[in-house]
Design a protein around this motif. Structure first.
Motif, PDB file in Angstrom:
ATOM      1  N   GLY A  34       3.203 -25.020  74.063  1.00 10.84           N
ATOM      2  CA  GLY A  34       3.961 -24.709  75.283  1.00 10.84           C
ATOM      3  C   GLY A  34       3.087 -24.732  76.527  1.00 10.84           C
ATOM      4  O   GLY A  34       1.952 -25.220  76.501  1.00 10.84           O
ATOM      5  N   HIS A  35       3.635 -24.183  77.599  1.00  9.05           N
ATOM      6  CA  HIS A  35       2.929 -24.190  78.887  1.00  9.05           C
ATOM      7  C   HIS A  35       1.541 -23.546  78.723  1.00  9.05           C
ATOM      8  O   HIS A  35       1.399 -22.470  78.137  1.00  9.05           O
ATOM      9  CB  HIS A  35       3.768 -23.418  79.914  1.00  9.05           C
ATOM     10  N   ASP A  36       0.587 -24.196  79.349  1.00 15.45           N
ATOM     11  CA  ASP A  36      -0.827 -23.946  79.119  1.00 15.45           C
ATOM     12  C   ASP A  36      -1.354 -22.727  79.895  1.00 15.45           C
ATOM     13  O   ASP A  36      -2.239 -22.862  80.732  1.00 15.45           O
ATOM     14  CB  ASP A  36      -1.494 -25.252  79.638  1.00 15.45           C
ATOM     15  N   ILE A  37      -0.776 -21.537  79.656  1.00  9.50           N
ATOM     16  CA  ILE A  37      -1.130 -20.390  80.507  1.00  9.50           C
ATOM     17  C   ILE A  37      -1.556 -19.161  79.708  1.00  9.50           C
ATOM     18  O   ILE A  37      -1.757 -18.091  80.269  1.00  9.50           O
ATOM     19  CB  ILE A  37       0.070 -19.979  81.403  1.00  9.50           C
ATOM     20  N   ILE A  38      -1.698 -19.334  78.397  1.00 11.25           N
ATOM     21  CA  ILE A  38      -1.905 -18.143  77.552  1.00 11.25           C
ATOM     22  C   ILE A  38      -3.293 -18.147  76.907  1.00 11.25           C
ATOM     23  O   ILE A  38      -3.814 -19.195  76.544  1.00 11.25           O
ATOM     24  CB  ILE A  38      -0.847 -18.089  76.423  1.00 11.25           C
ATOM     25  N   PHE A  39      -3.865 -16.957  76.783  1.00 10.57           N
ATOM     26  CA  PHE A  39      -4.964 -16.785  75.837  1.00 10.57           C
ATOM     27  C   PHE A  39      -4.621 -15.601  74.940  1.00 10.57           C
ATOM     28  O   PHE A  39      -3.750 -14.796  75.265  1.00 10.57           O
ATOM     29  CB  PHE A  39      -6.309 -16.593  76.548  1.00 10.57           C
ATOM     30  N   GLU A  40      -5.326 -15.539  73.814  1.00  4.53           N
ATOM     31  CA  GLU A  40      -5.034 -14.458  72.870  1.00  4.53           C
ATOM     32  C   GLU A  40      -6.229 -13.528  72.715  1.00  4.53           C
ATOM     33  O   GLU A  40      -7.375 -13.975  72.715  1.00  4.53           O
ATOM     34  CB  GLU A  40      -4.711 -15.024  71.489  1.00  4.53           C
ATOM     35  N   THR A  41      -5.920 -12.243  72.564  1.00  6.59           N
ATOM     36  CA  THR A  41      -6.902 -11.300  72.048  1.00  6.59           C
ATOM     37  C   THR A  41      -6.437 -10.954  70.643  1.00  6.59           C
ATOM     38  O   THR A  41      -5.372 -10.347  70.467  1.00  6.59           O
ATOM     39  CB  THR A  41      -6.981 -10.044  72.938  1.00  6.59           C
ATOM     40  N   VAL A  42      -7.183 -11.414  69.669  1.00  9.41           N
ATOM     41  CA  VAL A  42      -6.775 -11.266  68.269  1.00  9.41           C
ATOM     42  C   VAL A  42      -7.481 -10.049  67.682  1.00  9.41           C
ATOM     43  O   VAL A  42      -8.711  -9.943  67.736  1.00  9.41           O
ATOM     44  CB  VAL A  42      -7.149 -12.533  67.473  1.00  9.41           C
ATOM     45  N   ILE A  43      -6.685  -9.132  67.154  1.00  4.51           N
ATOM     46  CA  ILE A  43      -7.277  -7.931  66.546  1.00  4.51           C
ATOM     47  C   ILE A  43      -7.097  -8.025  65.036  1.00  4.51           C
ATOM     48  O   ILE A  43      -5.971  -8.030  64.532  1.00  4.51           O
ATOM     49  CB  ILE A  43      -6.598  -6.654  67.077  1.00  4.51           C
ATOM     50  N   GLY A  44      -8.219  -8.137  64.337  1.00  9.07           N
ATOM     51  CA  GLY A  44      -8.163  -8.285  62.872  1.00  9.07           C
ATOM     52  C   GLY A  44      -8.757  -7.075  62.173  1.00  9.07           C
ATOM     53  O   GLY A  44      -9.489  -6.278  62.763  1.00  9.07           O
ATOM     54  N   ILE A  45      -8.429  -6.959  60.890  1.00 11.25           N
ATOM     55  CA  ILE A  45      -8.969  -5.867  60.065  1.00 11.25           C
ATOM     56  C   ILE A  45      -9.664  -6.501  58.858  1.00 11.25           C
ATOM     57  O   ILE A  45      -9.027  -7.255  58.105  1.00 11.25           O
ATOM     58  CB  ILE A  45      -7.833  -4.928  59.596  1.00 11.25           C
ATOM     59  N   GLU A  46     -10.953  -6.197  58.733  1.00 11.42           N
ATOM     60  CA  GLU A  46     -11.722  -6.877  57.678  1.00 11.42           C
ATOM     61  C   GLU A  46     -11.278  -6.509  56.274  1.00 11.42           C
ATOM     62  O   GLU A  46     -11.062  -7.361  55.432  1.00 11.42           O
ATOM     63  CB  GLU A  46     -13.210  -6.534  57.838  1.00 11.42           C
ATOM     64  N   ASN A  47     -11.178  -5.200  56.012  1.00 12.83           N
ATOM     65  CA  ASN A  47     -10.894  -4.758  54.639  1.00 12.83           C
ATOM     66  C   ASN A  47      -9.511  -4.142  54.542  1.00 12.83           C
ATOM     67  O   ASN A  47      -9.054  -3.485  55.470  1.00 12.83           O
ATOM     68  CB  ASN A  47     -11.920  -3.706  54.209  1.00 12.83           C
ATOM     69  N   SER A  48      -8.909  -4.344  53.372  1.00  9.65           N
ATOM     70  CA  SER A  48      -7.618  -3.703  53.146  1.00  9.65           C
ATOM     71  C   SER A  48      -7.420  -3.530  51.650  1.00  9.65           C
ATOM     72  O   SER A  48      -8.310  -3.862  50.863  1.00  9.65           O
ATOM     73  CB  SER A  48      -6.505  -4.547  53.759  1.00  9.65           C
ATOM     74  N   ASN A  49      -6.248  -3.034  51.261  1.00  7.24           N
ATOM     75  CA  ASN A  49      -5.987  -2.817  49.835  1.00  7.24           C
ATOM     76  C   ASN A  49      -6.120  -4.130  49.065  1.00  7.24           C
ATOM     77  O   ASN A  49      -5.830  -5.196  49.603  1.00  7.24           O
ATOM     78  CB  ASN A  49      -4.565  -2.317  49.630  1.00  7.24           C
TER      79      ASN A  49
ATOM     80  N   GLU B 127     -13.444  -2.757  60.912  1.00  6.12           N
ATOM     81  CA  GLU B 127     -13.733  -2.805  59.472  1.00  6.12           C
ATOM     82  C   GLU B 127     -12.537  -2.392  58.631  1.00  6.12           C
ATOM     83  O   GLU B 127     -12.171  -3.062  57.678  1.00  6.12           O
ATOM     84  CB  GLU B 127     -14.891  -1.851  59.159  1.00  6.12           C
ATOM     85  N   ASN B 128     -11.956  -1.255  58.999  1.00  7.12           N
ATOM     86  CA  ASN B 128     -10.844  -0.704  58.219  1.00  7.12           C
ATOM     87  C   ASN B 128      -9.802  -0.140  59.166  1.00  7.12           C
ATOM     88  O   ASN B 128     -10.122   0.237  60.297  1.00  7.12           O
ATOM     89  CB  ASN B 128     -11.332   0.465  57.340  1.00  7.12           C
ATOM     90  N   LEU B 129      -8.580  -0.051  58.687  1.00 12.67           N
ATOM     91  CA  LEU B 129      -7.544   0.610  59.476  1.00 12.67           C
ATOM     92  C   LEU B 129      -7.589   2.100  59.140  1.00 12.67           C
ATOM     93  O   LEU B 129      -6.920   2.565  58.221  1.00 12.67           O
ATOM     94  CB  LEU B 129      -6.174   0.004  59.150  1.00 12.67           C
ATOM     95  N   ASP B 130      -8.445   2.824  59.853  1.00 14.92           N
ATOM     96  CA  ASP B 130      -8.567   4.261  59.604  1.00 14.92           C
ATOM     97  C   ASP B 130      -8.858   4.988  60.921  1.00 14.92           C
ATOM     98  O   ASP B 130      -8.991   4.356  61.978  1.00 14.92           O
ATOM     99  CB  ASP B 130      -9.655   4.558  58.551  1.00 14.92           C
ATOM    100  N   GLU B 131      -8.950   6.307  60.832  1.00 12.87           N
ATOM    101  CA  GLU B 131      -9.096   7.134  62.025  1.00 12.87           C
ATOM    102  C   GLU B 131     -10.324   6.732  62.847  1.00 12.87           C
ATOM    103  O   GLU B 131     -10.260   6.589  64.058  1.00 12.87           O
ATOM    104  CB  GLU B 131      -9.220   8.622  61.646  1.00 12.87           C
ATOM    105  N   TYR B 132     -11.450   6.566  62.168  1.00 13.89           N
ATOM    106  CA  TYR B 132     -12.701   6.293  62.870  1.00 13.89           C
ATOM    107  C   TYR B 132     -12.603   4.969  63.657  1.00 13.89           C
ATOM    108  O   TYR B 132     -12.932   4.902  64.853  1.00 13.89           O
ATOM    109  CB  TYR B 132     -13.843   6.233  61.854  1.00 13.89           C
TER     110      TYR B 132
END
Ligand code: PA5
Length: 406
Positions: free
Chosen positions: A300-315, A354-359
């Motif tokens: 689409g129209h060339d106006i976007i960038f992304e901030t990608v939030i990933g989680i390294e470890n999971s179940n 690293e993980n989806l946790d409180e810290y």
């Protein structure tokens, strides 16, 4: 731990030379956080004192034992942060008691009616959160809920069931609490709504929800080590903006972070969207939204960038067909989508925890708050006000002539 890569999927759009234009101001902002007007961000006492923390935990235990439903009334910064953290960290099903209900986030009669019917025969405790004490939506919600509670409980008992979180000295809620003897938590006067999740605004509801607020705070405070990384993120976003990337998608690969992206949208829109400046924040919850918004991001129209939030470890859930865990497949999806978007027209800034946790969530919240403030300073707007939000309020108040009817 936060790991960032702001180069891999941006390098064909911006260079270090582009970013170096901000070197001087970047240093100035870093100095503000280290030894200038923003050092209070490094002091936990700016947000909550040790005594308050004890009171928060004791009161949370009281709430857990004395109600079926805990109603949180607030809007914008007065609820978004705690809602985001609850959604991220609590189990989706079989949540522990009390049940938590948010109210005052809109004016929807149908939702109100459902809440009114639902709490009829239940024991209720309410936490009204408003820094100004003058906001229309929470005021209406409080009027409705206190009307119901006054029908259920004696005046004395209401003092144990109505908890007010507001400014230390000012506003109509503070006045009401003083008059009626309601229990209160203070919002520090120099911490604005969208920055207040680690004051009693967010900590008390989170403690009631059973979240380990001490570890959250530990993560939050430890993230002072990421101040320069957060400023670098702010600089990279601004550099992309100046290459006509006017829209930022906060893209996550875990639907439990959906509300976190809502909090991010609020944080960045209110902190930077003023004086006809700022990047428009949107969100994508992948891989779901690859089947809708993904088309636009790819072609689409060339106006976007992304901030990608990933989680390294999971179940660990093994997918036999691919001899990989589900999380490994999700990580591959994150990587390959960044690549596909980058090859066409959409750069990505990657932030992994690293993980989806409180810290980790504590760290992430602090990282983004620092970046939002730094980003506002980069474009020379005041990070801490939201004058535009007042304009609709004035018109509504005028239309209601300062009276509303329940
Ligand atoms: O970030 C902000 O300051 C706003 O989003 C406020 O939190 C929101 O407008 C609610 O204000 P108050 O807490 O005064 O009711």
């Amino acid at each position: 731990m936060i790991k960032c890569d702001f180069d891999k999927y941006t390098s064909k759009f911006i260079s270090n030379i582009d970013k170096s234009k901000f070197n001087k101001i970047e240093k100035k902002i870093a100095k503000e956080f280290l030894s200038g007007s923003l050092t209070y961000w490094n002091d936990i006492n700016s947000f909550v004192s040790k005594d308050e923390l004890n009171t928060i935990m004791n009161t949370a235990n009281y709430v857990k034992e004395n109600c079926d439903v805990f109603i949180i009334i607030g809007i914008g910064g007065s609820y978004m942060g705690s809602k985001a953290i609850m959604e991220a960290l609590l189990p989706t099903f079989n949540k522990s008691k009390p049940e938590i209900i948010f109210l005052g986030t809109d004016l929807s009669s149908s939702y109100y009616k459902e809440v009114i019917d639902y709490i009829k025969d239940k024991e209720v405790i309410v936490n009204v959160i408003s820094k100004s004490g003058n906001t229309l939506e929470p005021n209406i919600a409080f009027e409705v809920i206190s009307y119901i509670m006054k029908g259920k409980y004696k005046k004395e008992e209401l003092k144990d069931r109505i908890i007010i979180t507001t400014d230390q000295k000012e506003g109509s809620l503070r006045k009401l609490a003083n008059e009626e003897g309601y229990f209160t938590f203070n919002i520090p006067s120099n911490i604005g709504g969208r920055f207040s999740v680690f004051t009693p605004v967010g900590l008390f509801p989170l403690a009631v929800a059973g979240i380990d607020i001490l570890t959250l705070l530990e993560g939050f405070m430890s993230a002072s080590e990421y101040v320069s990384l957060a400023i670098d993120y702010a600089v990279t976003r601004e550099t992309l903006y100046r290459k006509n990337k006017y829209v930022e998608s906060f893209t996550v690969y875990n639907s439990k972070l959906y509300y976190f992206t809502e909090w991010l949208k609020q944080l960045f829109a209110e902190t930077q969207g003023k004086s006809e400046k700022g990047i428009l924040p949107i969100s994508n919850i992948n891989t779901r939204d690859l089947h809708s918004m993904g088309q636009f991001l790819q072609e689409g129209h060339d106006i976007i960038f992304e901030t990608v939030i990933g989680i390294e470890n999971s179940n660990v859930i093994k997918i036999v067909k691919y001899d990989k865990t589900l999380n490994e497949i999700n990580r591959i999806a994150q990587e390959k989508v960044c690549l596909a978007h980058y090859r066409d027209k959409t750069p990505s800034l990657v932030i992994d925890i690293e993980n989806l946790d409180e810290y980790n969530i504590g760290q992430l919240v602090r990282f983004f708050i620092t970046a939002a403030i730094a980003g506002a300073l980069l474009i020379d707007v005041n990070p801490f006000d939201q004058p535009g939000v007042e304009k609709y309020k004035e018109l509504i108040t005028e239309a209601l002539n300062n009276t509303y009817i329940f």
